[in-house]
Design an enzyme around this catalytic site. Structure first.
Site, short mmCIF file in Angstrom:
data_model
loop_
_atom_site.label_atom_id
_atom_site.label_comp_id
_atom_site.label_asym_id
_atom_site.label_seq_id
_atom_site.Cartn_x
_atom_site.Cartn_y
_atom_site.Cartn_z
N ASN A 114 16.61 64.02 50.69
CA ASN A 114 15.69 64.21 49.56
C ASN A 114 15.54 65.66 49.12
OD1 ASN A 114 14.07 65.13 51.63
ND2 ASN A 114 12.42 63.67 51.30
N HIS A 117 12.14 70.28 51.63
CA HIS A 117 10.96 70.10 52.48
C HIS A 117 9.97 71.17 52.07
CE1 HIS A 117 8.39 70.05 56.09
NE2 HIS A 117 8.43 71.37 55.97
#
Length: 141
Positions: A114, A117
């Protein structure tokens, strides 16, 4: 609002896509300053230590394997309300749920890969910054 510092990782999937500059530009365009940055290959021990809070969860092994699969960029960002601002820029953890125009909507592949962070609290930011940076490596601009 107070000036804060937050921690950011540009993850292996985003580094592999060569979008480090595009992601960093989004931080800067939103008023965040990069006050420390390193391109590095995480060791298994570094990844396990950083994500120790997830060690009992079923996805821990896959997370460590992913985070050590290629280089990452670890950064300290500074600015007004930096933690919330960074989290807004990142978007939802699952890129399918992330708002259009967020980093994860634009650059992430999956809930696992994704792209980024970011710290979720002041305590987490302090811990995460100290994990990767000595105090002398973080500047003020």
């Amino acid at each position: 609002m107070a000036v804060q510092r937050t921690f950011s990782i540009i993850k292996p999937d985003a580094v592999a896509k060569n979008v480090i500059g595009k992601i960093t530009t989004r931080f800067e365009d939103a008023g965040l300053r990069v006050v420390a940055s390193k391109l590095k290959q995480l060791s298994k021990a570094e990844a396990e230590g950083f994500y120790a809070e997830h060690s009992a969860r079923g996805f821990f092994g896959e997370l460590v394997a992913f985070m050590t699969s290629g280089p990452v960029v670890v950064q300290v960002l500074e600015g007004e309300n930096a933690i919330a601002r960074n989290r807004e820029l990142m978007g939802a953890t699952n890129p399918k749920e992330a708002a259009p125009g967020t980093i994860r909507a634009d650059f992430a592949e999956s809930i696992d890969a994704n792209a980024v962070h970011g710290s979720d609290s002041e305590a987490a930011a302090a811990r995460e910054i100290a994990y990767f940076f000595a105090a002398t490596e973080v500047t003020t601009r």
